[in-house]
Design a protein around this motif. Structure first.
Motif, PDB file in Angstrom:
ATOM      1  N   LEU B  38       0.616  -1.707  -0.345  1.00 42.17           N
ATOM      2  CA  LEU B  38       0.104   0.378   0.216  1.00 42.17           C
ATOM      3  C   LEU B  38       1.050   0.904   0.297  1.00 42.17           C
ATOM      4  O   LEU B  38       1.824   1.172   0.489  1.00 42.17           O
ATOM      5  N   ILE B  41      -1.300   7.206  -0.189  1.00 35.78           N
ATOM      6  CA  ILE B  41      -2.835   7.477  -0.413  1.00 35.78           C
ATOM      7  C   ILE B  41      -3.439   6.736  -0.158  1.00 35.78           C
ATOM      8  O   ILE B  41      -5.148   6.935   0.723  1.00 35.78           O
ATOM      9  N   ASP B  42      -2.748   5.346   0.676  1.00 38.53           N
ATOM     10  CA  ASP B  42      -3.545   4.393   0.993  1.00 38.53           C
ATOM     11  C   ASP B  42      -4.182   4.265   2.136  1.00 38.53           C
ATOM     12  O   ASP B  42      -4.701   4.191   2.926  1.00 38.53           O
ATOM     13  N   LEU B  44      -3.947   7.159   3.780  1.00 32.94           N
ATOM     14  CA  LEU B  44      -4.924   8.335   3.981  1.00 32.94           C
ATOM     15  C   LEU B  44      -6.225   8.029   3.821  1.00 32.94           C
ATOM     16  O   LEU B  44      -7.564   8.252   4.545  1.00 32.94           O
ATOM     17  N   GLU B  45      -6.765   6.948   3.274  1.00 28.15           N
ATOM     18  CA  GLU B  45      -7.904   6.308   2.423  1.00 28.15           C
ATOM     19  C   GLU B  45      -8.444   5.735   3.959  1.00 28.15           C
ATOM     20  O   GLU B  45      -9.752   5.364   4.298  1.00 28.15           O
ATOM     21  N   VAL B  48      -9.526   7.829   6.803  1.00 26.21           N
ATOM     22  CA  VAL B  48     -11.065   8.294   6.259  1.00 26.21           C
ATOM     23  C   VAL B  48     -11.896   6.967   6.751  1.00 26.21           C
ATOM     24  O   VAL B  48     -12.758   7.357   7.705  1.00 26.21           O
TER      25      VAL B  48
END
Lengths: 205, 84
Positions: B38, B41-42, B44-45, B48
Motif C-alpha cells: 500500500l 494515499i492508501d 489516508l484512505e 478516512v
C-alpha cells in the motif's frame, strides 16, 4: 500550413468500446460501460500493473491508449526522451463530480483522498511517466475541441529545440458516458507526414 | 464475521486491490512496504475509513504507521478505540 521534417510513427484510437492501433482493430468489447470496458481491455492489453485499478477513469483511458504506442510487442525498449502533450475538453470533470458528491452532505462529509488526487487532468501524464520512467517535458491543455494546430506547434517546438526526441500527443476526453482517446507518436522517422491535414485525418478515421 | 475478515474485505474494496483475495492476506502480513504494498494515499484512505466506519479520528497521521502494521494490529486498535 507548417511543414516539418517530422513524422507520425504510430497512432491509436479508443472509442465505442474498441481499440484501433495504426488503423487496425486490436481489441473490442460489447459492453457500453466504460469502467467495465477498461477492466476488460486492461486484462487483454496490460495485465501486470495493479496500480491501474487505483486510477480514475481518465488516467486509465490515457494509460491504456499510451500502452499501445509506447510498448507495442514489436519494440524491445521505449525511448526515454519522449515528451507528452495531451489535451481534452472536459478536464477532470468526471472525477470532479465524484469528489463533489462526497462533500455535498455536511453530515456525511468523507472526501476520498484517492479520488481527490485525480481532480486534475494532468495527473494522467504523471501516471504514464511513472509507468515508463519518463523524466521529460509534459503539458496538458484544456480546449474547446481537438485542435491539430495547437498540437503541431507544441510538438514541433519540442522536437526542433532538442528538448525531446519523440513526442506522444494525446486527446483524451471523458464526460459521463462519452469518451474518446486518440494518441499519436511523433519523431523524425515514420511513414505519415506530421502536418495538420494528416493529424486530422487520423483523428477522424 | 470476524473483525479481521471485515477489514480485509473493506481494504480490498476500498483500495481497489483487484488482484488480491481475502485468502491472500494473512492477519500478520505487513500492509505497507513488502506486504500488500500500500502507498501513502492508501494510508489516508484508511484514516478516512476509521473515522467513517468506526468513529475513530486519528489526529496525528503518524500514528497510522503503528496502527496499520497488520490486520491483527488494526483490528485490536479498532476494538479498543471504536465509538460506533
Amino acid at each position: 500550413m507548417e511543414e516539418t521534417p517530422f513524422y507520425i510513427e504510430s497512432y491509436v484510437s479508443i472509442k465505442e468500446s474498441s481499440i484501433a492501433f495504426n488503423g487496425k482493430n486490436v481489441f473490442c468489447s460489447e459492453t457500453k460501460d466504460l469502467q467495465l470496458f477498461l477492466k476488460k481491455a486492461y486484462k487483454a492489453r496490460i495485465s501486470n500493473y495493479p496500480k491501474f485499478h487505483k486510477m480514475d477513469l481518465l488516467s486509465q483511458l490515457a494509460l491504456l491508449a499510451s500502452e499501445c504506442i509506447l510498448k507495442p510487442e514489436s519494440h524491445s525498449s521505449i525511448n526515454k526522451n519522449t515528451a507528452l502533450i495531451f489535451a481534452n475538453h472536459a478536464s477532470s470533470l468526471e472525477t470532479d463530480r465524484k469528489h463533489q458528491s462526497s462533500i455535498t452532505d455536511k453530515n456525511n462529509y468523507y472526501p476520498s483522498p484517492s479520488v481527490f488526487v485525480y481532480t486534475l487532468p494532468n495527473i494522467c501524464l504523471g501516471e504514464i511517466s511513472i509507468k515508463h520512467q519518463l523524466h521529460t517535458e509534459n503539458c496538458f491543455l484544456v480546449m474547446p475541441s481537438f485542435s491539430p494546430k495547437d498540437f503541431l506547434i507544441q510538438t514541433n517546438y519540442l522536437l526542433k529545440s532538442g528538448k525531446a526526441e519523440k513526442v506522444l500527443c494525446g486527446w483524451v476526453n471523458l464526460d459521463a458516458n462519452n469518451y474518446e482517446a486518440f494518441l499519436y507518436l511523433v519523431s523524425n522517422t515514420g511513414a505519415i507526414k506530421h502536418n495538420e491535414t494528416e493529424i486530422l485525418e487520423l483523428y477522424t478515421k | 464475521m470476524s473483525l479481521q475478515l471485515e477489514l480485509k474485505e473493506k481494504i480490498i474494496e476500498l483500495l481497489n486491490l483487484e488482484d488480491i483475495a481475502v485468502e491472500d492476506i494473512d492477519n500478520s502480513d505487513a500492509l505497507f512496504g513488502d506486504g500488500l504494498g500500500l502507498d501513502s494515499i492508501d494510508a489516508l484512505e484508511l484514516i478516512v475509513m476509521l473515522d467513517k466506519d468506526y468513529g475513530i479520528k486519528l489526529t496525528n497521521p503518524n500514528d497510522g504507521k503503528a496502527i496499520f502494521q497488520s490486520i491483527d494490529v488494526l483490528a485490536n486498535y479498532i476494538k479498543t478505540h471504536r465509538t460506533k
